[in-house]
Motif scaffolding. Structure first.
Motif, mmCIF file in Angstrom:
data_model
loop_
_atom_site.group_PDB
_atom_site.id
_atom_site.type_symbol
_atom_site.label_atom_id
_atom_site.label_comp_id
_atom_site.label_asym_id
_atom_site.label_seq_id
_atom_site.Cartn_x
_atom_site.Cartn_y
_atom_site.Cartn_z
ATOM 1 N N GLU A 83 8.795 -2.152 -6.483
ATOM 2 C CA GLU A 83 8.411 -0.930 -7.191
ATOM 3 C C GLU A 83 9.471 0.162 -7.076
ATOM 4 O O GLU A 83 9.650 0.969 -7.976
ATOM 5 C CB GLU A 83 7.086 -0.399 -6.632
ATOM 6 N N ASP B 20 -5.396 14.788 4.378
ATOM 7 C CA ASP B 20 -4.799 15.533 3.277
ATOM 8 C C ASP B 20 -3.913 16.623 3.851
ATOM 9 O O ASP B 20 -4.354 17.727 4.149
ATOM 10 C CB ASP B 20 -5.903 16.144 2.402
ATOM 11 N N LYS C 234 10.510 6.129 -9.910
ATOM 12 C CA LYS C 234 10.936 4.778 -9.549
ATOM 13 C C LYS C 234 12.319 4.780 -8.920
ATOM 14 O O LYS C 234 12.672 3.883 -8.152
ATOM 15 C CB LYS C 234 10.919 3.873 -10.788
ATOM 16 N N GLU D 11 0.822 -1.213 0.000
ATOM 17 C CA GLU D 11 0.000 0.000 0.000
ATOM 18 C C GLU D 11 0.855 1.261 0.000
ATOM 19 O O GLU D 11 0.499 2.256 -0.623
ATOM 20 C CB GLU D 11 -0.938 -0.035 1.210
ATOM 21 N N LYS E 297 3.447 5.772 -5.849
ATOM 22 C CA LYS E 297 3.242 5.856 -7.303
ATOM 23 C C LYS E 297 2.143 6.852 -7.642
ATOM 24 O O LYS E 297 2.268 7.643 -8.578
ATOM 25 C CB LYS E 297 2.916 4.473 -7.862
ATOM 26 N N GLU E 298 1.051 6.839 -6.860
ATOM 27 C CA GLU E 298 -0.046 7.771 -7.103
ATOM 28 C C GLU E 298 0.381 9.219 -6.878
ATOM 29 O O GLU E 298 -0.117 10.133 -7.539
ATOM 30 C CB GLU E 298 -1.222 7.430 -6.188
ATOM 31 N N LEU E 299 1.318 9.420 -5.969
ATOM 32 C CA LEU E 299 1.802 10.774 -5.683
ATOM 33 C C LEU E 299 2.840 11.259 -6.689
ATOM 34 O O LEU E 299 3.266 12.404 -6.623
ATOM 35 C CB LEU E 299 2.400 10.813 -4.270
ATOM 36 N N GLY E 300 3.261 10.388 -7.576
ATOM 37 C CA GLY E 300 4.217 10.786 -8.605
ATOM 38 C C GLY E 300 5.666 10.581 -8.240
ATOM 39 O O GLY E 300 6.561 11.169 -8.862
ATOM 40 N N MET F 1 -1.966 9.123 4.198
ATOM 41 C CA MET F 1 -3.115 8.699 3.404
ATOM 42 C C MET F 1 -4.415 9.060 4.095
ATOM 43 O O MET F 1 -5.428 9.295 3.451
ATOM 44 C CB MET F 1 -3.036 7.187 3.168
ATOM 45 N N ARG G 22 2.003 1.681 -3.590
ATOM 46 C CA ARG G 22 0.925 2.208 -4.425
ATOM 47 C C ARG G 22 0.703 3.696 -4.177
ATOM 48 O O ARG G 22 0.514 4.475 -5.118
ATOM 49 C CB ARG G 22 -0.359 1.427 -4.161
ATOM 50 N N LEU G 23 0.752 4.102 -2.917
ATOM 51 C CA LEU G 23 0.562 5.510 -2.601
ATOM 52 C C LEU G 23 1.681 6.366 -3.183
ATOM 53 O O LEU G 23 1.430 7.442 -3.739
ATOM 54 C CB LEU G 23 0.504 5.685 -1.072
#
Length: 484
Positions: free
Chosen positions: A386, A456, A362, A350, A356-359, A453, A353-354
């Motif tokens: 990842e 905000d 790698k 998780e 990656k979603e935040l930009g 998460m 994934r977070l």
């Protein structure tokens, strides 16, 4: 465990044969073995001129990542630098613990722990590394005139003494010490160094710099190393029946008479007992203790700063506190029940994934903070799949550096805290005392980016307001930080 390979690439190997040739430039005499290496005075002057010019250019290039915003341009005559920023920048070139001087006066313009400055990054990943602007909020601990008038008497108290017993994890202990100082101020008593209880053998002086603690608070309360022989007490008389959320008047009504009669008071069980809503001066005192007085002991600071610099020198990085017990990372019925009970808990998948979603790119470098010694990467394999550049303090430490602290969880946690404080991005996988401590501390030292998460919040100033469950140590705006 093998150290990160990327660290080796950052070490520049110097040719030892260069040094004899370089040193001869400083001698007015001819080189005894090789006359061709001799320089005439005019050539030496020319050499030093170009050396100085090159050094100036390199210095500007090195500083550019930190000054890559219009408000911090080195060519701007109107630029405004906060003392915290300047201290942070200077720590790049000098270990902040190298010039420790306990005789120097205490200044509240910088904090007890100065983080390394954040790094700017160009390209598609720049938004991820971008720091919040802080909206002009900076530390301000201006105590009222009445507080300062009363300090002259309280700081000289020699008849009444407060002893506190603290226990728990590092940040439970820290919170209890903060409240102990405030309670001593409320009761107008001298504070004896807190006594650490628990399975570990550390004393207050092993974790914190006791002389710095005393000196920083000498204008607020008197701090002593032990009770005088005239005030010996029985440990059986300690008071631990303190309800939650007690205000100052409750403490005075409960303990002042006993303290005045017996001259000493022993308290325990202070965790989260003092009200979060105190008069403004006492809120500022809380911040003064947490961010200025509680400096880690020098051996801890030395090692923590060395590891932080090894991480920082490679570029920007993310600090991620993780709970690394293996059984929590396996998708089992037991794991799912834990997740249901702890909605703020994230596992390695998780977190990946977070990010990656935040930009996050790698290639982003991740520092895993965990107080316990970390010897197996099975728990973080989903994260490494990842983001391959994952390191821990065990990977960054050199031979033997962590050996004295293998069974010292409090000290290992302190090292993780120092490295996390200097990170460009802080992304906790759970909510807890360490996370809240870093949230407030990172805000106090310049609003370093902080992402979770379950709320905000990217590091922009978030006011404590009048919510009774919010601690000023986690939310120092507006009591301890003002707009400048």
């Amino acid at each position: 465990m093998a150290k990160s390979k990327s660290l080796k690439n950052s070490i520049v190997t110097l040719n030892p044969h260069i040094f004899p040739q370089f040193l001869c430039l400083f001698s007015p005499k001819n080189h005894p073995r090789n006359p061709q290496l001799s320089f005439v005075p005019s050539m030496r002057v020319l050499f030093f001129f170009f050396t100085f010019l090159l050094a100036t250019i390199l210095c500007c290039v090195a500083m550019n990542p930190f000054l890559n915003t219009p408000s911090l341009s080195i060519f701007s005559q109107s630029a405004s630098y906060s003392p915290l920023f300047l201290a942070s920048l200077s720590s790049v070139f000098q270990d902040p613990t190298a010039a420790d001087n306990n005789d120097a006066p205490v200044s509240l313009t910088t904090t007890a722990m100065v983080p390394l400055p954040p790094r700017s990054v160009a390209g598609t990943a720049s938004e991820f590394w971008q720091q919040p602007d802080g909206e002009g909020y900076r530390p301000c601990l201006d105590f009222s005139l009445n507080y300062r008038k009363r300090s002259s008497k309280i700081a000289k108290e020699k008849m009444k003494f407060l002893v506190v017993l603290v226990s728990g994890g590092l940040f439970q202990i820290r919170n209890q010490i903060v409240d102990a100082v405030v309670i001593a101020r409320i009761l107008e008593a001298a504070l004896v160094f807190p006594v650490l209880q628990g399975d570990e053998s550390e004393e207050f002086s092993e974790i914190f710099d006791v002389e710095y603690f005393k000196k920083t608070l000498k204008a607020d309360i008197r701090v002593v190393s032990s009770l005088p022989t005239t005030h010996l007490v029985s440990w059986q008389s300690l008071e631990n029946q303190i309800p939650h959320n007690v205000p100052p008047f409750w403490l005075r009504a409960k303990f002042l008479k006993k303290l005045n009669e017996e001259g000493s008071l022993v308290l325990t069980g202070l965790d989260s007992k003092l009200s979060k809503n105190l008069p403004l001066d006492l809120q500022k005192l809380r911040c003064k203790v947490a961010f200025h007085a509680l400096k880690f002991a020098k051996p801890i600071r030395d090692l923590g700063n060395r590891i932080a610099r090894r991480m920082w020198i490679e570029g920007p990085y993310v600090a991620i506190p993780l709970i690394l017990e293996k059984n929590l990372w396996l998708r089992t019925k037991e794991y799912n029940s834990i997740i249901n009970k702890e909605p703020g808990f994230l596992n390695a998948s998780e977190v990946a994934r977070l990010l990656k979603e935040l930009g996050a790119p790698k290639t982003a470098r991740l520092y895993i903070a965990n107080g316990e010694p970390f010897e197996d990467d099975e728990a973080i394999l989903p994260l490494k799949a990842e983001f391959p550049n994952v390191v821990t303090k065990e990977m960054l430490a050199r031979d033997g550096e962590l050996d004295p602290y293998r069974n010292k969880t409090l000290i290992l946690t302190a090292i993780d805290y120092i490295v996390s404080l200097s990170s460009d991005v802080f992304l906790p996988s759970f909510d807890g005392n360490m996370v809240r401590a870093l949230q407030g501390h990172r805000a106090y030292v310049g609003h370093r980016k902080f992402i979770t998460m379950w709320r905000d919040f990217n590091g922009q100033p978030e006011t404590r307001g009048r919510r009774r469950d919010r601690d000023v140590i986690a939310y120092p705006v507006p009591e301890c930080m003002c707009k400048h």
